[in-house]
Design an enzyme around this catalytic site. Structure first.
Site, mmCIF file in Angstrom:
data_model
loop_
_atom_site.group_PDB
_atom_site.id
_atom_site.type_symbol
_atom_site.label_atom_id
_atom_site.label_comp_id
_atom_site.label_asym_id
_atom_site.label_seq_id
_atom_site.Cartn_x
_atom_site.Cartn_y
_atom_site.Cartn_z
ATOM 1 C CD GLN A 1 -2.659 -1.094 2.644
ATOM 2 O OE1 GLN A 1 -2.563 -2.077 3.364
ATOM 3 N NE2 GLN A 1 -3.386 -0.047 2.988
ATOM 4 C CG PHE B 1 -8.082 -5.679 4.508
ATOM 5 C CD1 PHE B 1 -9.230 -5.134 3.945
ATOM 6 C CD2 PHE B 1 -7.673 -6.934 4.092
ATOM 7 C CE1 PHE B 1 -9.964 -5.846 3.003
ATOM 8 C CE2 PHE B 1 -8.392 -7.647 3.145
ATOM 9 C CZ PHE B 1 -9.533 -7.102 2.599
ATOM 10 C CD GLU C 1 -0.523 2.750 6.442
ATOM 11 O OE1 GLU C 1 -1.633 2.304 6.763
ATOM 12 O OE2 GLU C 1 -0.124 3.868 6.806
ATOM 13 N NE ARG D 1 -7.280 7.579 11.862
ATOM 14 C CZ ARG D 1 -8.030 8.511 11.272
ATOM 15 N NH1 ARG D 1 -9.273 8.714 11.670
ATOM 16 N NH2 ARG D 1 -7.550 9.231 10.288
ATOM 17 N NE ARG E 1 -12.500 -1.601 5.554
ATOM 18 C CZ ARG E 1 -13.142 -2.402 4.719
ATOM 19 N NH1 ARG E 1 -13.067 -3.695 4.850
ATOM 20 N NH2 ARG E 1 -13.851 -1.914 3.737
ATOM 21 C CG PHE F 1 -4.438 3.842 11.551
ATOM 22 C CD1 PHE F 1 -3.590 3.030 10.823
ATOM 23 C CD2 PHE F 1 -3.888 4.965 12.166
ATOM 24 C CE1 PHE F 1 -2.237 3.320 10.697
ATOM 25 C CE2 PHE F 1 -2.534 5.268 12.047
ATOM 26 C CZ PHE F 1 -1.711 4.437 11.305
ATOM 27 C CB THR G 1 -3.933 11.589 12.911
ATOM 28 O OG1 THR G 1 -2.974 10.540 12.912
ATOM 29 C CG2 THR G 1 -5.332 11.014 12.996
ATOM 30 C CB ALA H 1 -5.834 7.663 6.420
ATOM 31 C CD GLU I 1 -9.203 3.902 7.858
ATOM 32 O OE1 GLU I 1 -8.406 3.520 8.710
ATOM 33 O OE2 GLU I 1 -9.194 5.058 7.394
#
Ligand code: FAD
Ligand code: FES
Ligand code: FES
Lengths: 465, 766
Positions: free
Chosen positions: B191, B222, B226, B304, B336, B338, B434, B503, B704
Site C-alpha cells: 500500500q 486492509f 501499509e 487515532r 482498517r 487504525f 492524523t 486512512a 474505514e
C-alpha cells in the site's frame, strides 16, 4: 505417465504425481488465474473443477487444487477459470460483475469456478442452491452479500432452463464454453490405461496429508492404491451401508438411501468441511487420520460402524471401529493394512443426531462434536450409543454413558445423570479450539442437545439448565 | 459504474504479484525466522542448508550493504535480526534457491543456537517495566476531577479487546530484478510504494532514484500492507542486487501470519460518570496498546485511538491517556480503522456496562449523548456538518427501532433456548491522516494524440475501487467516455514521494490532485478551441466541444489533434494538499480532520443458549457517504467493512501462548467470516446530503468507517446473553467467541470477579 484433460487440451506429463495440482496448473501449465490463498484447503482461491465419467455420464465437482495430488487428476477433466472463459463473460461471471461480487478480485476466480461447477452439476436436488456451492470460498473484501446476490441470479437463470440441464443447453445459454461437448470423448480415450504409482505413503484424497506434510509430500514416495474411476463408492445391501476406500464425504452426504433413512442427514454432513473438501476427502482417510475431532469418525462410532482391513497379501479382517483407536493417533492396524471397506447398519427405528460446535458454524474444525443413536419405546431408552470428539486423545465412543442410558426412562433426570457419567469419561485439554473447562461444559450441552433435538415433545430445555 | 477491474477479475486475467511472468533465470526466496520470542542469538549454522542442491545463497544481517533498518516512524526494527530476537517469527535471514520448495526444505536445516530471555506479551506488564515505544500521550478537555462530583452514577472497569489478523487473501510477496547502472526494479504488493522505495534504498545503500517500485494491484491490504509489505520487498531487492538475478518471494500463509503484525490488542481502564438524566459528564480512559516488538505504525495508531475515544458522543470532561507498550509479539500495525475502532469499543463498553447496571437499554444512554453541530471534540476540532443525531434519528425511524425492540422482547419471553439481543451502533470517524504532513498527493495525466488518456497517481488499488473512482473523475473532467481513460499502475518513477494508500483518504487526495491535473490540460485545450472556433466560452461534454452553448463540429480527438499541432502540452503533473488542517501535538489540540463520516446501525443477534453459538440476524444502517459518486463501490465498502468489523469482535480470535508463539496461525485455527456467518440481512440506507467540499466529487471517504458498525455485534450478543442470564456480571473481553458466550451464559451471578464497579448510589431514573 499421467494423462488428463486440462481445460480444452489433453495433457500427458511425467511430472511428479505427488506435486499438487495447484503447482502444476500455475507453474507448469502457466495458468495464473487459479490463485493461492492458504495451501490448506481453507480459502478456496485455488478452486478448480474435476470432471469424471461415472456410469457413462460426466460429473463435475469442485476441489481445492492446493491439496489435490496431481495423480488424482489422472483420467479426469481439470477445469480452471481459464477453461470457463469465452469471448463474452459466462453467466456466473456476468452475475458476479453485475452485482459487484468482486473487489480485490483475488478470491474471485475460485468463486466463479465453484459457481460454474454448480451450473454443470446435474445433481442440483441436494446441493440446493448456488449459494451452497461456494461454501468453500472465502472472501475478505465483500462481506459476501453481493456474491450472494450473484449466486441468486445464477440460480434463477438455471431454474429458467427447465428440468433437463443438458450440456448443449448450458453451452447454448452461455453457462460454459462449447468445448465441454467434446470432453467425454477425450476422456474415454484415457480410461484404458490406468495410472499406477507405488510408494510407502498411501494417499486418499490428500486433504489431511497435504496439510500436515505440506513441504514434504512432493518429495515423498507416495502410493495411490485405489482406482479412481467408475465403480460405486457407496451402496446399500439390505439395511447395511457399505463404503469403498475412495468413498468421499460427498458420496456419503448425497447417498439417497441415507437421506431417506436419517432425518437431517444432509444438514449434518453440511457441517463437515466444505464442498470442495468433501468432494475429495475420503471416509477412510478421516478414520485413519484418527483426529480426535474427526466428524465422520464421530458419526460412524455412534453408528457402530465396522471397518475391513486388507494387508498387502490381500488378507482381510473386519473389526468394530470402536476398537480401532488405541491412543493418540495409534491405531490397531499395521502400517501396511488399508481400509478396504467401511460398513454400518442404516438406522431404521433408531434416531440419529449429530452436533458440532466450532468458532464458525461451517468450514471449521469442531471444538467438540458429538453423535448419538437412540431408540426409545414407551418412554424407555433401550438402545443408546454416544460418541464425542475433541475431549480425549482419541475419537471417543462413550461406553459408560451409553451403558448408563440404556434401559432408563427418557427423562431430564436421566439426561442430567448421564451427563455426569459423560464427564467421567472425558479428559479435554486446552488448545486453540477452547479451554478444557469450556469443552467440558460443551460436551454436556451437546449431550443434552441430542435429546432436545430427537425428543422435542418429551424433553424440556428449562429442566436441563 | 462497476469496478473497472471486475471483468478481468472474474476471468482470472488480473495480474497480482505472483502472476507476473517470471523472467528467465528467476530465483526464489523464503525468509527464515526466529523460533522463539525473545532470545540472544549465539550462533547460526547455515552450512547444512547451504549444502543442499538448489540452494544459491543465504543472506543475513552481515550481507546488508546499507543500514539494517526498516522502521518507519521510529528506527527500531532491523530487516534481519541482530544479536537479539524480539518476537517469534522475526526474520533472521533469507534463503535463495532455484525453487520455493527447495528454500522451504533448506531453511528447516538451519541451526540457530540461542539463549532464551524473558518474554512479555502483556502490554500492562510492559508499561510497568517502562517498556514503551514512545512517551504516553493524553488528550484533555474540561476538568474530569471536578466533574466526578456532579455525576449521579460513576462506573469503572476494564475492557480487553483483541487484535485482528488482516487475512488479505493474497499473501505478502515481492519480485525484484536488477537493472543497469546498479539500479533495481521492485514489484511489490504494498500500500506504500514510497515506503518500500525509501527503505530499500537505505538498506541497499542506494539513492532513491535508483529504486523503482511498481504496484499493479493488491489482493487485499486492509492496512496489513501499509508498512509490512516493505520487509519482503527489501529482501527480494537485496538478493536481486547481490546475485544480479531476478528474485521472487511469496510468503506462505502460515509464515505470513506468524511473521507479520496485526490490529493492536488493547487493554483499557475506563471510568464514566453520568448525570441523573444519563448525560455523560465525564469520561476517563487509559489505553494500553500492545504494540509488539517494534514501533511500526503504533504511535500513529495510538493517536487515532485518542482522537476517537469518545466515538460519536459529546462529553464535556474527558481525559484519555494512551501507552504504546513494547512486547514480544510481532510489531502490530495498521488495520482498517487504525486504532479508532479500539477507542470506540472502550467507550461503548463503558456505556454498555453502565446500562446493564442501571437496567436501561444502552441506546438510551447513547442517544442522549450524541454530538451536535458546533460541539468541540477533546482534540479541539469544532464539529461542522455534524450528522450523529441525524443519522441516528433516520435509522431509528426508518427501521422502527421500537418495533424491533418489542419483537425481541416478545421472542425472548417465549423462547427458553434461543434469545435475541439488540444493539444500536453510531459512528463518527475523522477523515485525513492524523499526521497532517501526509495529507497531500500527486497525479500525472497524459493525453495521447489519439485521444486516449492515461492516469497515474499515488493511489494503490486493492479492491476498494479507487481506480474506478479516479477514472470517473478524469472522464467527467474531460467530458469523454470512460473507455478512453486507463488507470496505470502505481509507480515511484511516475509519482514520487507518495503517502501510502490508507486512512480512507486515497480517493480524496489523489482524486483532487487528478482534478487539478485534468483542469490544467483542459484549460489549455479550451483556449485552443476558443481560438480556433472564435468562441468565448468552451465546454466539453459527451466527447464534443461546446462553444458558447452550441455543440460544435469539433470532437475530442480533433481537439487533441489541434492542441498537439499547436505545440500545446497534453500532459500534466499536479499536486494537492488538504487545506485547513493542522494539529499541535504539544497542546494536543487542532483541526486534524478534513471532515467526519457519520452513520448509525441497528444490529440484532440470536444466541443458542444451549450451545453458546450465535448468528447475527440483521443489520440495518444509515450511512453518510456525502454524495456518493459510486454506489456499487461505496455499498461494497460498507458491507465488507461491516462484516470485517463483526468478524473482529466475534469469531476472529488471535491466540498467542505465554511464550509468544502464535497458536491461531492458519485459516484452520483463525476463522474469518464465511458466507454463512455474515448477517442474514444487511440493509443500507444513505443519509442524503449535498456532500462535503473536501471529499472527492463531494463523495465522502468510505473505506474505514463502516467497519465500526461491527462493534454493535458484540453488544447485541451480550444483550442476548443477558436475557438468558440476567444476574451475571459479564466482563467485556472481545472477541465474543462461542466459547466466551457459553461461559457467560452459565456464569454464576456477579460473585468473585466483579468487573464493573458502580461507585455512586443508584437512583430512580428519569
Ligand atoms: C479445509 C479442511 C477442512 C476440513 N474439515 C473437516 C471437518 O469439518 N471434519 C472432519 O472430520 N475433517 C475435516 N477435514 C479433514 C479431512 O478432510 C478429512 O479427515 C478427510 O476425510 C481425510 O480424507 P483424505 O482422503 O483426504 O485423507 P488423506 O489425506 O488422503 O489421508 C489421510 C490418512 O489416511 C490414510 N488413508 C487414506 N485412505 C486410506 C485407506 N483406505 N486405508 C488406510 N489408510 C488410508 C493416509 O495414508 C493418511 O495417513 C478438513 C480438512 C481440510 C483441509
Ligand atoms: S489455496 Fe486456499 S484452499 Fe487452496
Ligand atoms: S474480493 Fe478480495 S478477497 Fe474477495
Amino acid at each position: 505417465m499421467l494423462h488428463f484433460v486440462l481445460n480444452d487440451r489433453e495433457v500427458k506429463t511425467a511430472a511428479n504425481p505427488a506435486t499438487t495440482l495447484l503447482d502444476f496448473i500455475r507453474y507448469d501449465a502457466n495458468l495464473r488465474g487459479t490463485k493461492i490463498g492458504c495451501r490448506e484447503g481453507d480459502c478456496g482461491a485455488c478452486t478448480v473443477l474435476l470432471g469424471s465419467v461415472e456410469n457413462g455420464e460426466i460429473r463435475y465437482e469442485n476441489c481445492t487444487s492446493c491439496l489435490t495430488p496431481l495423480a488424482n487428476a489422472h483420467g479426469r477433466h481439470v477445469v480452471t477459470v481459464e477453461g470457463l472463459n469465452m469471448s463474452e463473460l459466462n453467466r456466473a461471471q456476468e452475475a458476479m460483475v453485475s452485482h459487484s461480487g468482486t473487489q480485490c478480485g483475488f478470491c474471485t476466480p475460485g468463486f466463479v469456478v465453484s459457481l460454474c461447477g454448480y451450473a454443470l452439476n446435474p445433481d442440483t436436488s441436494l446441493s440446493r442452491t448456488a449459494k451452497d456451492a461456494v461454501d468453500g470460498n472465502i472472501c475478505r473484501c465483500t462481506g459476501y452479500k453481493s456474491i450472494e446476490r450473484a449466486a441468486d441470479q445464477l440460480q434463477e437463470e438455471l431454474d429458467n432452463l427447465g428440468e433437463a440441464k443438458t450440456v448443449d443447453k448450458l453451452i447454448d445459454k452461455r453457462f460454459i464454453p462449447a468445448y465441454f461437448r467434446d470432453i467425454p470423448q477425450l476422456l474415454a480415450q484415457i480410461e484404458r490405461h490406468a495410472f499406477k504409482h507405488r510408494g510407502k505413503q498411501p494417499v486418499g484424497g490428500g486433504t489431511d496429508l497435504y496439510v500436515q506434510k505440506h513441504d514434504e509430500m512432493p518429495f515423498m514416495e507416495v502410493a495411490f492404491p485405489f482406482k479412481h474411476q467408475n465403480g460405486t463408492r457407496i451402496w446399500k445391501e439390505g439395511d447395511r451401508c457399505h463404503m469403498a476406500p475412495l468413498c468421499t464425504a460427498s458420496d456419503m452426504m448425497k447417498a439417497p438411501f441415507l437421506n431417506e433413512s436419517i432425518p437431517n442427514w444432509y444438514d449434518y454432513m453440511k457441517l463437515v468441511s466444505s464442498n470442495p473438501i468433501r468432494n475429495t476427502g475420503t471416509v477412510a482417510g478421516n478414520l485413519v487420520n484418527a483426529s480426535p475431532i474427526g466428524d465422520l469418525t464421530a458419526m460412524l462410532l455412534a453408528l457402530n460402524a465396522e471397518i475391513t482391513l486388507k494387508d498387502p497379501g490381500d488378507q482381510e479382517r473386519t473389526i468394530p471401529l470402536r476398537s480401532f483407536y488405541l491412543d493418540y493417533k495409534k491405531l490397531s492396524k499395521t502400517p501396511e493394512e488399508l481400509i478396504s471397506r467401511t460398513s454400518f447398519d442404516i438406522p431404521t427405528t433408531g434416531k440419529f443426531n449429530f452436533e458440532k460446535v466450532c468458532k464458525r458454524k461451517y468450514l471449521d474444525i469442531a471444538s467438540v462434536n458429538a453423535a448419538a443413536l437412540l431408540e426409545e419405546k414407551n418412554g424407555v431408552i433401550f438402545k443408546a450409543s454416544f460418541s464425542v470428539g475433541g475431549v480425549s486423545p482419541i475419537p471417543l465412543y462413550l461406553h459408560k454413558t451409553s451403558e448408563y442410558v440404556k434401559g432408563r426412562e427418557l427423562t431430564e433426570r436421566t439426561i442430567l445423570e448421564a451427563a455426569e457419567v459423560l464427564q467421567s469419561e472425558i479428559s479435554p485439554i486446552s488448545d486453540a479450539r477452547g479451554s478444557a473447562e469450556y469443552k467440558r461444559l460443551l460436551a454436556s450441552q451437546l449431550f443434552k442437545a441430542h435429546f432436545l433435538n430427537l425428543f422435542p415433545s418429551q424433553i424440556k430445555m428449562s429442566e436441563l439448565v | 459504474m462497476i469496478n473497472i477491474d471486475a471483468k478481468n477479475h472474474v476471468r482470472g486475467t488480473s495480474i497480482y504479484l505472483d502472476d507476473i511472468q517470471e523472467i528467465h533465470g528467476t530465483l526464489f526466496a523464503q525468509p527464515f525466522c526466529a523460533p522463539v520470542a525473545h532470545a540472544k542469538i549465539n550462533r547460526i549454522n547455515l552450512e547444512p542448508a547451504m549444502a543442499m542442491e538448489g540452494v544459491v545463497a543465504i543472506f543475513t544481517r552481515s550481507d546488508i550493504p546499507g543500514a539494517n533498518q526498516i522502521g518507519g516512524i521510529v528506527p527500531d526494527e532491523p530487516l534481519f535480526a541482530e544479536d537479539e530476537i524480539h518476537f517469534w517469527g522475526q526474520p533472521i535471514g533469507l534463503v535463495v534457491g532455484t525453487s520455493e520448495q527447495i528454500c522451504r526444505l533448506a531453511r528447516k536445516k538451519i541451526e540457530i543456537d540461542f539463549s532464551e530471555l524473558p518474554v512479555v506479551t502483556d502490554p500492562r506488564k510492559a508499561a510497568r517495566n517502562d517498556s514503551l515505544i514512545v512517551p504516553p500521550r493524553t488528550f484533555n478537555t474540561g476538568n474530569v476531577e471536578d466533574a466526578w462530583e456532579q455525576c449521579e452514577h460513576i462506573f469503572s472497569g476494564r475492557v480487553e479487546v483483541n487484535g485482528q489478523e488482516h487475512l488479505y487473501i493474497e499473501g505478502q510477496g515481492a519480485y525484484a530484478w536488477p537493472k543497469e547502472d546498479d539500479s533495481i526494479y521492485i514489484a511489490s504488493s504494498t500500500q506504500g510504494p514510497t515506503a518500500v522505495q525509501r527503505t530499500a534504498a537505505a538498506v541497499l545503500g542506494l539513492p532513491m532514484h535508483k529504486v523503482e517500485v511498481n504496484v499493479q494491484r493488491l489482493g487485499g491490504g486492509f492496512g496489513g500492507k501499509e508498512d509490512q509489505a516493505t520487509a519482503w520487498a527489501v529482501m527480494a531487492a537485496l538478493a536481486a542486487k547481490k546475485l544480479q538475478k531476478p528474485v521472487k518471494i511469496s510468503l506462505h500463509r502460515m509464515d505470513d501470519m506468524m511473521m507479520t503484525g496485526k490490529r493492536h490488542p488493547y487493554s483499557s481502564d475506563y471510568r464514566i460518570g453520568l448525570s441523573k438524566e444519563l448525560k455523560i459528564l465525564a469520561y476517563e480512559v487509559t489505553h494500553y496498546q500492545n504494540a509488539g516488538a517494534a514501533a511500526d505504525l503504533s504511535p500513529a495508531v495510538l493517536e487515532r485511538t485518542l482522537f476517537h475515544s469518545t466515538n460519536a458522543y459529546f462529553v464535556p470532561n474527558v481525559r484519555a491517556t494512551a501507552y504504546s507498550c513494547r512486547t514480544n509479539l510481532p510489531p502490530n500495525t495498521a488495520f482498517r480503522g487504525f486504532g479508532g475502532p479500539q477507542g470506540k469499543f472502550i467507550i461503548e463498553s463503558a456505556i454498555a456496562r453502565a446500562a446493564s447496571a442501571l437496567k436501561v437499554p444502552a441506546d438510551h444512554i447513547q442517544k442522549r449523548n450524541l454530538l451536535s453541530e458546533g460541539d468541540v471534540m477533546p482534540y479541539g476540532q469544532k464539529m461542522t456538518e455534524a450528522l450523529a443525531k441525524e443519522t441516528w434519528e433516520q435509522c431509528a425511524r426508518e427501521f422502527d427501532l421500537e418495533k424491533i425492540r418489542q419483537e425481541i422482547n416478545e421472542f425472548n419471553a417465549t423462547n427458553p433456548r434461543y434469545k435475541k439481543g439488540l444493539a444500536v451502533q453510531p459512528i463518527c470517524f475523522g477523515i485525513s491522516f492524523t499526521n497532517t504532513m501526509m495529507n497531500h498527493a500527486r497525479a500525472l495525466v497524459h493525453v495521447y494524440t489519439d485521444g486516449s488518456v492515461v492516469v497515474s497517481t499515488g493511489a494503490v488499488e486493492m479492491g476498494q475501487g479507487v481506480n474506478t473512482k479516479l477514472l470517473q473523475v478524469a472522464a467527467e473532467r474531460f467530458g469523454i467516455s470512460s473507455d478512453r481513460v486507463k488507470l496505470e499502475s502505481t509507480n515511484t518513477l511516475r509519482i514520487a514521494n507518495t503517502s501510502p494508500t490508507a486512512a480512507s483518504a486515497g480517493a480524496d487526495l489523489n482524486g483532487k490532485a487528478l482534478e487539478i491535473a485534468c483542469d490544467r490540460i483542459l484549460s489549455r485545450l479550451k483556449k485552443a478551441a476558443a481560438e480556433k472556433l472564435n468562441a468565448g466560452e468552451i465546454k466539453l461534454a459527451n466527447e464534443r466541444v461546446v462553444a458558447d452553448g452550441e455543440i460544435s463540429d469539433m470532437d475530442w480527438e480533433q481537439l487533441v489533434g489541434l492542441a498537439f499541432s499547436k505545440r500545446i502540452s497534453l500532459s500534466e503533473h499536479a499536486h494537492y494538499a488538504t487545506p485547513n488542517i493542522h494539529f499541535d501535538k504539544k497542546r494536543e489540540k487542532g483541526h486534524p480532520f478534513a471532515y467526519h463520516v457519520y452513520g448509525t446501525a441497528i444490529i440484532t443477534a440470536v444466541v443458542d443458549c444451549l450451545t453458546g453459538t450465535y448468528e447475527i440476524d440483521r443489520v440495518k444502517l444509515v450511512h453518510d457517504c456525502g454524495k456518493s459518486m459510486n454506489l456499487p463501490v461505496d455499498n461494497g465498502q460498507i458491507e465488507g467493512g461491516l462484516v470485517q468489523g463483526i468478524g473482529w469482535l466475534t469469531l476472529e480470535e488471535l491466540l498467542y501462548d505465554e511464550k509468544g508463539k502464535l497458536l491461531s496461525n492458519a485459516l484452520s485455527t483463525y476463522k474469518i467470516p464465511d458466507m454463512y456467518s455474515v448477517p442474514g440481512e444487511i440493509t443500507i440506507r444513505h443519509y442524503e446530503t449535498e456532500g462535503h467540499e473536501l471529499a472527492i466529487k463531494k463523495s465522502k471517504a468510505v473505506g474505514e468507517p463502516p467497519l465500526m458498525y461491527g462493534l454493535g455485534a458484540y453488544f447485541a450478543i451480550r444483550n442476548a446473553v443477558t436475557a438468558f442470564n440476567p444476574s451475571a456480571d459479564l466482563a467485556i473481553n472481545a472477541p465474543y467467541t462461542p466459547e466466551k458466550v457459553l461461559m457467560d451464559l452459565y456464569k454464576k451471578g456477579g460473585g468473585q470477579e466483579k468487573e464493573a464497579v458502580h461507585e455512586a448510589k443508584q437512583t430512580e431514573l428519569y
